[in-house]
Structure formats: C-alpha cells, structure tokens
Design an enzyme around this catalytic site. Structure first.
Site, PDB file in Angstrom:
ATOM      1  N   LYS A  70      49.539  41.765  68.373  1.00 19.95           N
ATOM      2  CA  LYS A  70      49.755  42.955  69.219  1.00 19.95           C
ATOM      3  C   LYS A  70      50.368  42.649  70.579  1.00 19.95           C
ATOM      4  CE  LYS A  70      46.298  45.707  66.986  1.00 19.95           C
ATOM      5  NZ  LYS A  70      45.384  46.804  66.989  1.00 19.95           N
ATOM      6  N   ASP A 106      45.789  52.439  70.044  1.00 19.89           N
ATOM      7  CA  ASP A 106      44.403  51.965  69.952  1.00 19.89           C
ATOM      8  C   ASP A 106      43.520  52.520  71.069  1.00 19.89           C
ATOM      9  OD1 ASP A 106      44.707  50.322  67.706  1.00 19.89           O
ATOM     10  OD2 ASP A 106      45.310  48.588  68.916  1.00 19.89           O
ATOM     11  N   GLY A 128      44.693  41.617  71.808  1.00 18.30           N
ATOM     12  CA  GLY A 128      45.581  42.767  71.958  1.00 18.30           C
ATOM     13  C   GLY A 128      44.863  44.101  71.951  1.00 18.30           C
ATOM     14  N   THR A 151      36.825  32.551  74.176  1.00 17.13           N
ATOM     15  CA  THR A 151      37.736  31.703  74.944  1.00 17.13           C
ATOM     16  C   THR A 151      37.788  32.252  76.374  1.00 17.13           C
ATOM     17  OG1 THR A 151      39.017  31.384  72.924  1.00 17.13           O
ATOM     18  CG2 THR A 151      40.086  30.766  74.996  1.00 17.13           C
ATOM     19  N   GLY A 236      34.505  51.331  63.124  1.00 23.83           N
ATOM     20  CA  GLY A 236      35.911  50.931  63.034  1.00 23.83           C
ATOM     21  C   GLY A 236      36.742  51.840  62.145  1.00 23.83           C
TER      22      GLY A 236
HETATM   23  P1  NAP Z   1      43.683  39.466  68.589  1.00 24.17           P
HETATM   24  O1  NAP Z   1      44.717  39.885  69.568  1.00 24.17           O
HETATM   25  O2  NAP Z   1      43.955  38.317  67.727  1.00 24.17           O
HETATM   26  O3  NAP Z   1      42.303  39.219  69.391  1.00 24.17           O
HETATM   27  C1  NAP Z   1      41.149  38.848  68.689  1.00 24.17           C
HETATM   28  C2  NAP Z   1      39.999  38.696  69.678  1.00 24.17           C
HETATM   29  O4  NAP Z   1      38.824  38.413  68.914  1.00 24.17           O
HETATM   30  C3  NAP Z   1      40.189  37.536  70.632  1.00 24.17           C
HETATM   31  O5  NAP Z   1      39.516  37.790  71.830  1.00 24.17           O
HETATM   32  C4  NAP Z   1      39.508  36.398  69.848  1.00 24.17           C
HETATM   33  O6  NAP Z   1      39.032  35.350  70.660  1.00 24.17           O
HETATM   34  C5  NAP Z   1      38.324  37.124  69.280  1.00 24.17           C
HETATM   35  N1  NAP Z   1      37.782  36.428  68.114  1.00 24.17           N
HETATM   36  C6  NAP Z   1      38.394  36.216  66.917  1.00 24.17           C
HETATM   37  N2  NAP Z   1      37.580  35.554  66.076  1.00 24.17           N
HETATM   38  C7  NAP Z   1      36.431  35.341  66.775  1.00 24.17           C
HETATM   39  C8  NAP Z   1      35.204  34.685  66.466  1.00 24.17           C
HETATM   40  N3  NAP Z   1      34.981  34.150  65.262  1.00 24.17           N
HETATM   41  N4  NAP Z   1      34.241  34.624  67.421  1.00 24.17           N
HETATM   42  C9  NAP Z   1      34.457  35.180  68.641  1.00 24.17           C
HETATM   43  N5  NAP Z   1      35.600  35.805  69.006  1.00 24.17           N
HETATM   44  C10 NAP Z   1      36.572  35.885  68.071  1.00 24.17           C
HETATM   45  O7  NAP Z   1      43.303  40.686  67.609  1.00 24.17           O
HETATM   46  P2  NAP Z   1      43.270  42.254  67.924  1.00 24.17           P
HETATM   47  O8  NAP Z   1      44.521  42.853  67.457  1.00 24.17           O
HETATM   48  O9  NAP Z   1      42.821  42.421  69.344  1.00 24.17           O
HETATM   49  O10 NAP Z   1      42.139  42.771  66.916  1.00 24.17           O
HETATM   50  C11 NAP Z   1      40.783  42.428  67.101  1.00 24.17           C
HETATM   51  C12 NAP Z   1      39.953  43.085  65.986  1.00 24.17           C
HETATM   52  O11 NAP Z   1      39.926  44.505  66.162  1.00 24.17           O
HETATM   53  C13 NAP Z   1      40.519  42.843  64.570  1.00 24.17           C
HETATM   54  O12 NAP Z   1      39.436  42.674  63.684  1.00 24.17           O
HETATM   55  C14 NAP Z   1      41.236  44.132  64.256  1.00 24.17           C
HETATM   56  O13 NAP Z   1      41.311  44.391  62.874  1.00 24.17           O
HETATM   57  C15 NAP Z   1      40.316  45.125  64.941  1.00 24.17           C
HETATM   58  N6  NAP Z   1      40.985  46.384  65.280  1.00 24.17           N
HETATM   59  C16 NAP Z   1      40.628  47.485  64.557  1.00 24.17           C
HETATM   60  C17 NAP Z   1      41.200  48.692  64.867  1.00 24.17           C
HETATM   61  C18 NAP Z   1      40.773  49.903  64.082  1.00 24.17           C
HETATM   62  O14 NAP Z   1      41.561  50.820  63.979  1.00 24.17           O
HETATM   63  N7  NAP Z   1      39.570  49.936  63.561  1.00 24.17           N
HETATM   64  C19 NAP Z   1      42.167  48.805  65.874  1.00 24.17           C
HETATM   65  C20 NAP Z   1      42.501  47.656  66.575  1.00 24.17           C
HETATM   66  C21 NAP Z   1      41.902  46.443  66.260  1.00 24.17           C
HETATM   67  P3  NAP Z   1      39.801  33.930  70.754  1.00 24.17           P
HETATM   68  O15 NAP Z   1      40.889  34.130  71.775  1.00 24.17           O
HETATM   69  O16 NAP Z   1      38.716  33.021  71.183  1.00 24.17           O
HETATM   70  O17 NAP Z   1      40.340  33.628  69.367  1.00 24.17           O
END
Ligand code: NAP
Length: 267
Positions: A70, A106, A128, A151, A236
């Site tokens: 993102k 979002d 993101g 992190t 979610g």
């Molecule tokens: P992203 O940019 O990759 O960010 C992921 C975040 O989660 C980062 O802060 C990452 O930390 C953290 N993280 C990942 N694995 C982890 C773990 N095992 N333990 C602790 N922290 C962890 O992804 P994103 O686009 O923001 O999405 C995040 C989540 O929200 C995803 O699961 C996505 O599917 C969900 N989401 C859902 C919707 C919906 O419509 N329901 C909308 C948006 C997002 P690090 O930097 O330490 O890796």
C-alpha cells in the site's frame, strides 16, 4: 461468463490467496448486471512496478492493493488523490486513458463505523493500512494516537509523519510490543494477527479489527471484544465491505450493492 468486452479489475498483494475481495466484488458486479470480473493477482515486492505497468498494458480498469504494497505503490501512480496523499497509502487504483490514479478507502471504512471525535486511539501496526486509518481517525477528530509496532522504527516513522500533518494532536509511540497499559478508548488492529487479541480490551472501548478469517470466523481480538461487551466492535469483514464498496464505486461509477457484498462474505 467472460466475454471480449469483460472489464477486468484485481487485487495485487502478497499473499492474496486468503482475500475475500474476489468473492465480494464479483457478487457486486453480478448484482448490478455489469460485465466486469475481479481476479486475485499475487505480486511480490520486487515485481510491484512491473505489475502496475502490466495492469495498464493489459487494459485493466483498476485494482485493489493490499499487504504489503500500500505504501510502495504510491510511487507507481501517475496521480494520487488528496486522501491517499495525506495517508501516504493507496488501496485502490483506477486506470483511465493509460494513467494510474491512486486513492485510499481504508480510512473512511473505519471512521464511518465508529465514534471518532475526542477518542484516544491505540493503533496496533504501522504499515499501509495503519497509516491510512491513523490519518483518517485524526482528521475525524480523535484527540490522541498511540502507535505500537513489532518494528519500533516503523512506529517512529509513522508517528513522525503524523506529527508533521497534525501538529496540535497528541501522537506517540507505545513503549512495548504488544503494548500494555495504554489508556485508549479505541483499539485498532492493523496487523494480520488473528490468533491473539494482542491487548486486554475493556467494555468502554471501541474495537476495530482489520484482520479477518477467510472462513468468516471471529478473530481473537473480535471474540475478546464481544465477550468484554465493548462499546463498539467492528470486524475485518465489515471494514472489507465498506472499503470495497468505495472501490467499486470509483471503478464503475455505479452505486455499490452493499447488502449483496455483505451477504457474499457470509456464504
Ligand atoms: P503492511 O503495510 O504490510 O503492514 C503490516 C503491519 O503489520 C506492519 O506494521 C507489520 O509490522 C505488522 N505485522 C505483520 N506481521 C506481524 C506479526 N507477525 N507480528 C506483529 N506485527 C506484524 O500491511 P497492511 O496493508 O497495512 O495490512 C495490514 C493488515 O490489515 C493485513 O492483514 C490486511 O489484510 C489487513 N487489512 C484489512 C482490511 C479490510 O478491509 N478488512 C483493510 C486494510 C488492511 P512489521 O513492520 O514489523 O512487519
């Protein structure tokens, strides 16, 4: 039935196999009688630029963008709308006349589902989606934001960015992951973690979980929030419907059939 006229949209991310967006968006296209189809497109980080160019070359009408692209995808948009620019995050691409327009749905999906004014927010994650949600919550009147991330550098970077946008607001990094003892009235999980609630929730809190299970089952945080009788619980799937409806409308110019989209997720 696909035809030579079928308009294509998809979701780019890594992973995308868990995503319920194809099911939800294809049900919406069918309900509106649109000859459109929505496909999952797994894209690794190294291939993101090529993938966006590929969407243009293949005549896609647009795409959703999910974990982990993102923020990186902003660089590959020809134009980014004001909300996405402020968020530094794009989840929706609209492709018109060979140009890629980025926007972010979002944040609104969350702020329209809960009370925001005067709330003290604990944000779990700093990626993101967290960026988009943090900006939207602050713009909707949240009084303070505490960001906690596995992190810490990422939490500090998000907080630094938010402070430049929101000079008057209380914004800080939590001192631990997972955080404990943060005095928040809103808890938002913006990580993919589904099997742990991460924090102990209280009845006076509103809880939003962006993570969801593909089988529609409750995440640990949502289960804990419902058991605690929290003031509001937004799972979610509800966020998925709200952000997806806004994406649908950007692509098609047609009002989204929100009830059909919600029903498609529970099938
Ligand atoms: P992203 O940019 O990759 O960010 C992921 C975040 O989660 C980062 O802060 C990452 O930390 C953290 N993280 C990942 N694995 C982890 C773990 N095992 N333990 C602790 N922290 C962890 O992804 P994103 O686009 O923001 O999405 C995040 C989540 O929200 C995803 O699961 C996505 O599917 C969900 N989401 C859902 C919707 C919906 O419509 N329901 C909308 C948006 C997002 P690090 O930097 O330490 O890796």
């Amino acid at each position: 039935m696909l035809t030579g006229e079928t308009r294509l949209v998809g979701i780019i991310g890594d992973p995308v196999s868990h995503s319920l967006s194809p099911r939800m968006q294809n049900a919406a296209f069918a309900a509106r009688g649109l000859d459109w189809t929505y496909v999952p497109l797994p894209v690794e980080a190294d291939s993101l630029e090529t993938a966006v160019a590929g969407l243009v070359a293949l005549g896609f009408a647009g795409a959703n963008v999910t974990i982990p692209h993102k923020t990186a995808v902003v660089a590959y948009c020809d134009e980014v709308d004001a909300v996405a620019q402020r968020a530094g995050s794009v989840n929706t691409l609209v492709i018109r006349d060979g140009r890629v327009l980025g926007s972010s749905t979002d944040g609104l999906a969350v702020t329209e589902a809960i009370e925001c004014r005067g709330e003290r927010v604990l944000l779990l994650g700093a990626g993101g989606a967290a960026q988009a949600v943090a900006t939207a919550l602050a713009d909707a009147g949240a009084s303070s934001l505490t960001v906690s991330s596995r992190t810490p550098e990422r939490a500090h970077a998000l907080v630094a960015r938010l402070k430049t946008l929101l000079a008057e607001r209380e914004i800080e990094v939590a001192d631990a992951w997972p955080p404990a003892g943060v005095d928040a009235t809103v808890v938002v999980n913006a990580t993919p973690i589904r099997d742990s609630p991460l924090v102990a929730v209280k009845p006076e809190q509103q809880v939003v979980d962006l993570a969801y299970r593909p089988d529609g089952g409750e995440t640990a945080l949502v289960e804990a929030a419902r058991n605690a009788g929290c003031r509001a619980v937004v799972d979610g799937l509800e966020v998925l419907v709200r952000q997806g409806a806004a994406s649908f409308e950007r692509w098609t110019g047609v009002q989204a059939p929100v009830d059909v989209m919600r029903a498609a997720l529970s099938e």
